[in-house]
Design an enzyme around this catalytic site. Structure first.
Site, mmCIF file in Angstrom:
data_model
loop_
_atom_site.group_PDB
_atom_site.id
_atom_site.type_symbol
_atom_site.label_atom_id
_atom_site.label_comp_id
_atom_site.label_asym_id
_atom_site.label_seq_id
_atom_site.Cartn_x
_atom_site.Cartn_y
_atom_site.Cartn_z
ATOM 1 N N GLY A 152 0.827 -1.214 0.000
ATOM 2 C CA GLY A 152 0.000 0.000 0.000
ATOM 3 C C GLY A 152 0.846 1.242 0.000
ATOM 4 O O GLY A 152 2.060 1.209 0.222
ATOM 5 N N GLY A 154 0.344 5.426 1.134
ATOM 6 C CA GLY A 154 -0.560 6.425 1.698
ATOM 7 C C GLY A 154 0.144 7.746 1.839
ATOM 8 O O GLY A 154 1.274 7.918 1.376
ATOM 9 N N PHE A 156 1.390 9.004 4.389
ATOM 10 C CA PHE A 156 2.537 8.893 5.287
ATOM 11 C C PHE A 156 3.740 8.262 4.606
ATOM 12 O O PHE A 156 4.878 8.640 4.822
ATOM 13 C CB PHE A 156 2.096 8.052 6.496
ATOM 14 N N ASP A 271 -10.215 10.111 10.812
ATOM 15 C CA ASP A 271 -9.990 9.767 9.409
ATOM 16 C C ASP A 271 -10.670 8.442 9.050
ATOM 17 O O ASP A 271 -10.080 7.568 8.409
ATOM 18 C CB ASP A 271 -8.483 9.716 9.125
HETATM 19 N N1 LIG Z 1 -2.003 -3.247 8.879
HETATM 20 C C1 LIG Z 1 -2.148 -3.380 7.573
HETATM 21 N N2 LIG Z 1 -2.311 -4.601 7.028
HETATM 22 C C2 LIG Z 1 -2.467 -4.745 5.686
HETATM 23 N N3 LIG Z 1 -2.498 -3.723 4.817
HETATM 24 C C3 LIG Z 1 -2.344 -2.478 5.302
HETATM 25 C C4 LIG Z 1 -2.147 -2.238 6.689
HETATM 26 N N4 LIG Z 1 -2.032 -0.911 6.886
HETATM 27 C C5 LIG Z 1 -2.153 -0.349 5.681
HETATM 28 N N5 LIG Z 1 -2.333 -1.267 4.725
HETATM 29 C C6 LIG Z 1 -2.538 -1.018 3.296
HETATM 30 O O1 LIG Z 1 -1.808 0.139 2.913
HETATM 31 C C7 LIG Z 1 -2.705 1.180 2.491
HETATM 32 C C8 LIG Z 1 -2.159 2.526 2.930
HETATM 33 O O2 LIG Z 1 -2.180 2.567 4.353
HETATM 34 P P1 LIG Z 1 -1.771 3.828 5.189
HETATM 35 O O3 LIG Z 1 -2.242 3.629 6.586
HETATM 36 O O4 LIG Z 1 -0.364 4.164 4.952
HETATM 37 O O5 LIG Z 1 -2.618 4.903 4.533
HETATM 38 P P2 LIG Z 1 -2.417 6.390 4.762
HETATM 39 O O6 LIG Z 1 -1.004 6.791 4.762
HETATM 40 O O7 LIG Z 1 -3.225 6.779 5.933
HETATM 41 O O8 LIG Z 1 -3.089 6.899 3.488
HETATM 42 P P3 LIG Z 1 -3.924 8.114 3.462
HETATM 43 O O9 LIG Z 1 -2.980 9.212 3.813
HETATM 44 O O10 LIG Z 1 -4.434 8.146 2.081
HETATM 45 O O11 LIG Z 1 -5.013 7.901 4.489
HETATM 46 C C9 LIG Z 1 -4.051 0.798 3.113
HETATM 47 O O12 LIG Z 1 -5.131 1.331 2.400
HETATM 48 C C10 LIG Z 1 -4.017 -0.717 3.065
HETATM 49 O O13 LIG Z 1 -4.409 -1.184 1.791
#
Ligand SMILES: Nc1ncnc2c1ncn2[C@@H]1O[C@H](COP(=O)(O)OP(=O)(O)OP(=O)(O)O)[C@@H](O)[C@H]1O
Length: 472
Positions: A152, A154, A156, A271
């Protein structure tokens, strides 16, 4: 007992001032996420610049640096367990830091990191509480952060699937380098701090973290079946049934009720959105991504003035946007949007649709008002009496959740109770509409879910009569 202070525990120095909206525009599906990251980063960086006074959550702590660590963290094997969480408020750094011999790892325990012993592998004790991982161990877990292990992307950074030394699968969130503004660092620390304080089966579990020079990594429980958005987009699994969507809504509602009501210090997630709802192999939901979460005073319903409105486009409470006042009801609003997403399968904002249908909440609720709930149901859903009733009731609950002001919205606890009621009614409808269901051999309805070992769930199957009657 919780303290009775009304003062937010995070960002105590936040002053009422003009808000800066920090939207995440990345909920356009995982494939589109990567493309959006740079835009998102730019928005966040710009927001950070104009945000003015925005207190660091964890201020006043001295950053300790490894004494002779080289630029490549991978070369720091002797010292890489010395990583500190610089600026970590209320948490002391390991006492052995900077000493001649470094103890192997530090566990997050109460208000301090403690060395649990001489074991050289963090993975052997993460289950006793969050630990500081070594970079070497995380490199081993991900074949040196190989692209093939990437799961994934995101705002971050990048998320990898990893396998710890003890064989446990984990999700490893590695912050993007050269991107550490105050807000990025704050997100990193916030996620660790918040996750370390909570534990619930519907929330991803924190195993540990690493902060070492320009490496910032969070290690959490791996949830192996993608996120809810991927399921709704048909990129994962076999099309979620209505009953399964209801169960996912109940799981998320449980998680939010726990965060708002049952933690030592209430937490507002800020969020809630489909891509932050991770799905297990048994189609249970776990809420992830606590980068924006905020710990609040004892009364989660009390409002807190925000200098930055956080959240993702389409999910942010308009009342919060207007007043900058944050309360648990902002999560309730986002949850309402999520309920509508579960029923319709659509994203909250669908720019490719005709103007009048672009805002999914507005579109769905106006159809509900006209008694046409069935018309907004996800085309992938089967339409039988039980499924249509569930959809309609979920939409009615969503309408309450997205009420214009926080005072009109239910608490998450009330949402849970209503969802339980919807589930109970659904089972009754299935039983009534098909008396043969009492026989376990019924071909029409079964109380066995898709997976035989999953919770007993009514599986709603098309009923010829109702399909005929109710097809648009
Ligand atoms: N614990 C986990 N187990 C499996 N997949 C995960 C996990 N955490 C995140 N992912 C995958 O990675 C993706 C991005 O996660 P992340 O938490 O980094 O998003 P983010 O940085 O919050 O993105 P955004 O800023 O768009 O909200 C998720 O949508 C998911 O598909």
């Amino acid at each position: 007992m919780r303290s009775r202070t009304q003062t937010p525990l995070i960002s105590p120095n936040e002053q009422p001032q003009k808000a800066v909206c920090v939207y995440k525009w990345s909920d356009a599906g995982t494939r589109e996420k990567a493309k959006n990251v740079s835009t998102l980063g730019a928005i966040k960086r710009a927001a950070k610049k104009v945000a003015g006074v925005f207190a660091f959550i964890f201020s006043g702590q001295k950053k300790l640096k490894p004494r002779d660590c080289r630029s490549d963290p991978g070369e720091c094997s002797n010292l890489d367990r010395e990583s500190t969480l610089s600026g970590w408020s209320g948490y002391s750094t390991p006492s052995s830091y900077g000493g001649s011999k470094v103890s192997s790892q530090y566990r997050f325990s109460g208000s301090r990191f403690k060395s649990p012993g001489r074991d050289s592998s963090s993975s052997k004790s993460w289950h006793l509480g969050p630990v500081i991982f070594s970079f070497a161990e995380l490199q081993r877990a991900t074949a040196n952060f190989a692209t093939v292990h990437q799961i994934g992307e995101g705002g971050f950074g990048t998320v990898f699937k990893g396998k710890l030394d003890d064989g446990t699968f984990v999700a490893i969130k590695r912050a993007r380098k050269n991107n550490y503004g105050r807000s990025w660092l704050k997100e990193f620390k916030n996620e660790i701090y918040t996750l370390s304080k909570i534990e619930h089966m519907n929330l991803v579990k924190l195993y540990g973290f690493l902060e070492h020079e320009d490496e910032k990594v969070i290690v959490v429980e791996y949830v192996g079946n993608g996120n809810l958005r991927e399921h709704l987009d048909g990129l994962r699994g076999n099309r979620l049934e209505m009953a399964e969507r209801l169960e996912i809504a109940i799981d998320v509602a449980h998680a939010l009720t726990y965060l708002h009501t049952y933690t030592d210090t209430p937490v507002i997630h800020r969020d809630i959105k489909a891509s932050n709802i991770l799905i297990t192999d048994k189609l249970r939901a776990k809420v992830a991504d606590f980068g924006f979460a905020r710990l609040v005073s004892e009364d989660p319903g009390a409002t807190h003035v925000s200098t930055q409105v956080k959240g993702s486009a389409g999910y942010v409470d308009p009342d919060y946007l207007r007043t900058f006042q944050l309360s648990d009801k902002s999560d309730v609003y986002s949850f309402g949007v999520l309920l509508i997403e579960l029923v319709t399968g659509r994203r909250p904002i669908e720019l490719k649709r005709p103007r009048k249908d672009r805002l999914t909440v507005k579109w769905a609720l106006s159809r509900l008002k006209d008694g046409e709930a069935v018309l907004v149901m996800d085309p992938l859903l089967k339409r039988n009496r039980a499924a249509i009733e569930v959809a309609e009731k979920m939409l009615r609950l969503a309408r309450e959740c997205v009420g214009p002001t926080r005072g009109t919205r239910p608490t998450m606890k009330v949402c849970v109770e209503k969802l339980w009621g919807i589930r109970r009614d659904m089972k009754e409808t299935i039983l009534v509409s098909s008396p043969s269901v009492s026989s376990s051999s019924s071909a029409t309805h079964s109380f066995v879910g898709r997976d035989s070992d999953r919770y007993a769930l009514p599986k709603i199957v098309d009923d010829e009569n109702s399909t005929e009657l109710l097809s648009p």
